[in-house]
Write a protein that holds these residues in place. Structure first.
Motif, short mmCIF file in Angstrom:
data_model
loop_
_atom_site.label_atom_id
_atom_site.label_comp_id
_atom_site.label_asym_id
_atom_site.label_seq_id
_atom_site.Cartn_x
_atom_site.Cartn_y
_atom_site.Cartn_z
N ILE A 260 88.00 -83.45 37.99
CA ILE A 260 87.83 -82.01 37.97
C ILE A 260 88.24 -81.44 36.62
O ILE A 260 87.59 -80.53 36.07
CB ILE A 260 88.63 -81.36 39.11
N ARG A 261 89.31 -81.98 36.03
CA ARG A 261 89.72 -81.52 34.70
C ARG A 261 88.62 -81.79 33.68
O ARG A 261 88.29 -80.93 32.86
CB ARG A 261 91.02 -82.22 34.28
N LEU A 262 88.02 -83.00 33.73
CA LEU A 262 86.93 -83.31 32.81
C LEU A 262 85.73 -82.40 33.08
O LEU A 262 85.03 -81.97 32.16
CB LEU A 262 86.52 -84.77 32.96
N GLY A 263 85.49 -82.10 34.37
CA GLY A 263 84.41 -81.18 34.70
C GLY A 263 84.65 -79.79 34.12
O GLY A 263 83.70 -79.13 33.64
N ARG A 264 85.88 -79.34 34.14
CA ARG A 264 86.21 -78.04 33.56
C ARG A 264 86.02 -78.07 32.04
O ARG A 264 85.57 -77.07 31.45
CB ARG A 264 87.64 -77.65 33.91
N VAL A 265 86.38 -79.19 31.42
CA VAL A 265 86.17 -79.32 29.97
C VAL A 265 84.68 -79.21 29.65
O VAL A 265 84.28 -78.47 28.75
CB VAL A 265 86.74 -80.66 29.46
N LEU A 266 83.86 -79.95 30.38
CA LEU A 266 82.41 -79.89 30.16
C LEU A 266 81.88 -78.48 30.41
O LEU A 266 81.01 -77.99 29.67
CB LEU A 266 81.70 -80.89 31.06
N GLU B 146 83.48 -75.70 30.06
CA GLU B 146 83.92 -74.85 28.94
C GLU B 146 83.04 -75.08 27.71
O GLU B 146 82.71 -74.14 26.98
CB GLU B 146 85.38 -75.18 28.62
N LEU B 147 82.66 -76.35 27.49
CA LEU B 147 81.92 -76.70 26.28
C LEU B 147 80.41 -76.48 26.41
O LEU B 147 79.73 -76.26 25.42
CB LEU B 147 82.19 -78.16 25.93
N LEU B 148 79.90 -76.58 27.64
CA LEU B 148 78.45 -76.46 27.86
C LEU B 148 78.17 -75.44 28.96
O LEU B 148 77.63 -75.76 30.01
CB LEU B 148 77.87 -77.83 28.25
N PRO B 149 78.53 -74.18 28.73
CA PRO B 149 78.40 -73.18 29.80
C PRO B 149 76.97 -72.89 30.20
O PRO B 149 76.73 -72.36 31.29
CB PRO B 149 79.06 -71.93 29.18
N GLU B 150 76.00 -73.24 29.36
CA GLU B 150 74.61 -72.93 29.67
C GLU B 150 73.91 -74.05 30.44
O GLU B 150 72.76 -73.87 30.87
CB GLU B 150 73.84 -72.65 28.37
N VAL B 151 74.55 -75.19 30.59
CA VAL B 151 73.93 -76.31 31.30
C VAL B 151 74.24 -76.16 32.79
O VAL B 151 75.38 -76.36 33.22
CB VAL B 151 74.44 -77.66 30.75
N THR B 152 73.24 -75.84 33.58
CA THR B 152 73.48 -75.53 34.99
C THR B 152 73.96 -76.74 35.78
O THR B 152 74.72 -76.59 36.74
CB THR B 152 72.21 -74.96 35.64
N GLU B 153 73.55 -77.95 35.41
CA GLU B 153 74.00 -79.12 36.15
C GLU B 153 75.50 -79.37 35.95
O GLU B 153 76.15 -79.92 36.82
CB GLU B 153 73.21 -80.36 35.72
N ASP C 270 83.21 -78.85 19.26
CA ASP C 270 84.37 -79.40 19.97
C ASP C 270 84.37 -80.91 19.89
O ASP C 270 83.41 -81.57 20.29
CB ASP C 270 84.36 -78.95 21.43
N ASP C 271 85.47 -81.45 19.38
CA ASP C 271 85.57 -82.90 19.20
C ASP C 271 85.53 -83.65 20.52
O ASP C 271 85.04 -84.78 20.59
CB ASP C 271 86.87 -83.23 18.46
N ARG C 272 86.04 -83.03 21.59
CA ARG C 272 86.05 -83.73 22.87
C ARG C 272 84.65 -83.99 23.38
O ARG C 272 84.37 -85.04 23.98
CB ARG C 272 86.84 -82.90 23.90
N LEU C 273 83.75 -83.03 23.15
CA LEU C 273 82.38 -83.21 23.59
C LEU C 273 81.73 -84.38 22.85
O LEU C 273 81.01 -85.19 23.44
CB LEU C 273 81.58 -81.94 23.37
N ARG C 274 82.00 -84.49 21.57
CA ARG C 274 81.49 -85.63 20.81
C ARG C 274 82.02 -86.93 21.39
O ARG C 274 81.28 -87.91 21.54
CB ARG C 274 81.92 -85.50 19.34
N LEU C 275 83.30 -86.93 21.72
CA LEU C 275 83.91 -88.15 22.22
C LEU C 275 83.37 -88.53 23.59
O LEU C 275 83.16 -89.71 23.89
CB LEU C 275 85.43 -88.00 22.27
#
Length: 415
Positions: free
Chosen positions: A222-228, A230-237, A113-118
């Motif tokens: 909150i929108r950015l939190g939802r993006v993260l 979605e992109l990193l579902p295994e990261v509990t933090e 996902d390009d957004r995660l890179r950015l």
């Protein structure tokens, strides 16, 4: 479909919808162009031109079925046109090659996902913390420079310079456009989460300014939190941060009344957003099941306990104190100790809590003064409480909070 002028002659509804789409798609489109062209300035300007084209065309042709795809295609064309026009494109391309991550992405997982890179580019440790926030809001959130400056009470020109310097730093330091791997990912994650939480905190209780609550910043965080998420579902933090923001934001409508801050125990809990609370509780339970506690997860658990109680008198303060014990073991800071002291006051009384608070070196922190003032008030030490309220009022930057503190102080000095 085109706007219906009979029901909305001003086109205001269409304008709002275009703005909403632009904000929602901005990060995705910019990130896509940064990956393709390796240049943030080209990507950002091309997306801005695509928005102008949308404002011109969509009221006539209607909003396309895939507005994000339309914006991306239009922005790519504008970027290519600009590169062709520039005589320095060869040098620019050579420089872009040095910045661009040519490693083929893993076909599965969030790295694609390009957004995660950015996000990780915006939050690189080489950038100053304030620059990380500004870039994240500008590139991922699509906020204008003026809006970001207004949010943090910085002149637009100053914020523009800050963003320009940050982008120049990325270019000069050849900060790669990629997601770190392994230990680097774990090391960089706190900076990313801290930026999102800082945006949320500034929205939920602004440090200064006329608006005590900035709903736009809360929503964007909150929108950015939802993006993260979605992109990193295994990261509990990540799940913990999203849960924390949802559970706090669920109380937003009751946070301020009549221009005055309303403390948690006085809020109308019947007006809390139960859907956000339910979503937050699901995430907290997920974090607990994984048993990898972290800073944001524990704070989310504290807020889950608060939102479990339909009446402030039913709050399980022993559970809250235990959670702060765990948090203090992870982050033994005076602020954590101060928050734990609030729970201690409910369990063991204000005198025990005051002894803890007085040992903390937080004299520059206005919640410390406010907490002391409340404990002293409860102990009947009115003169000392008035002095503590004065110190808290002087240090607070939020008008609604100052109004609440002044009312509390006035109650002690009234005949």
């Amino acid at each position: 479909m085109p706007a219906d002028s009979s029901t909305d002659p001003s086109g205001a509804a269409l304008e709002r919808e275009i703005t909403r789409i632009y904000r929602a798609e901005h990060g995705r489109v910019v990130a896509s162009l940064v990956r393709r062209f390796g240049d943030i300035d080209i990507a950002e300007e091309a997306v801005g031109e695509a928005l102008l084209a949308a404002v011109e065309r969509w009221p006539v042709d209607g909003i396309p079925p895939n507005p994000g795809g339309w914006l991306t295609t239009t922005a790519v064309r504008r970027a290519i046109d600009r590169i062709r026009r520039e005589s320095t494109r060869d040098a620019r391309h050579q420089q872009a090659v040095m910045m661009y991550d040519h490693t083929p992405p893993d076909p599965t997982g969030p790295v694609t996902d390009d957004r995660l890179r950015l996000i990780f580019t915006c939050c690189h440790p080489a950038l100053a913390p304030e620059a990380r926030v500004a870039l994240t809001l500008r590139l991922l959130g699509g906020l204008t420079v003026a809006e970001i400056g207004q949010a943090f009470l910085v002149p637009e020109t100053t914020m523009a310079q800050r963003i320009t310097r940050a982008k120049r730093k990325i270019k000069d330091a050849r900060i790669p456009y990629r997601v770190p791997e392994g230990g680097d990912l774990e090391q960089r994650m706190p900076a990313v989460l801290a930026v999102v939480y800082l945006v949320f905190n500034e929205g939920y209780l602004a440090t200064s300014g006329d608006d005590p609550v900035r709903a736009d910043l809360c929503d964007e965080a909150i929108r950015l939190g939802r993006v993260l998420r979605e992109l990193l579902p295994e990261v509990t933090e990540v799940a913990g941060l999203l849960a924390l923001m949802l559970l706090i934001d669920a109380r937003r409508s009751t946070r301020v009344a009549g221009g005055e801050l309303v403390p948690l125990d006085e809020q109308d809990r019947g007006r809390w957003d139960r859907s956000l609370i339910a979503e937050g509780h699901v995430l907290v339970r997920e974090c607990l099941a994984r048993n990898r506690p972290g800073h944001y997860q524990l704070l989310a658990a504290v807020n889950a306990v608060h939102t479990d109680a339909t009446d402030a008198r039913d709050t399980d303060w022993s559970q809250i104190a235990a959670l702060y014990d765990q948090l203090y073991a992870l982050a033994p800071t005076p602020v954590v100790a101060l928050n734990r002291a609030v729970a201690v006051a409910e369990l063991d009384g204000p005198e025990v809590a005051l002894a803890v608070v007085d040992r903390l070196e937080l004299t520059a922190y206005h919640p410390w003064h406010a907490t002391r003032a409340d404990l002293l008030r409860r102990l009947g030490r009115s003169a000392e409480a008035v002095a503590a309220y004065d110190a808290a009022i002087a240090a607070a930057g939020n008008d609604a909070e100052r109004a609440y503190l002044r009312r509390r102080r006035a109650q002690l000095t009234a005949p």
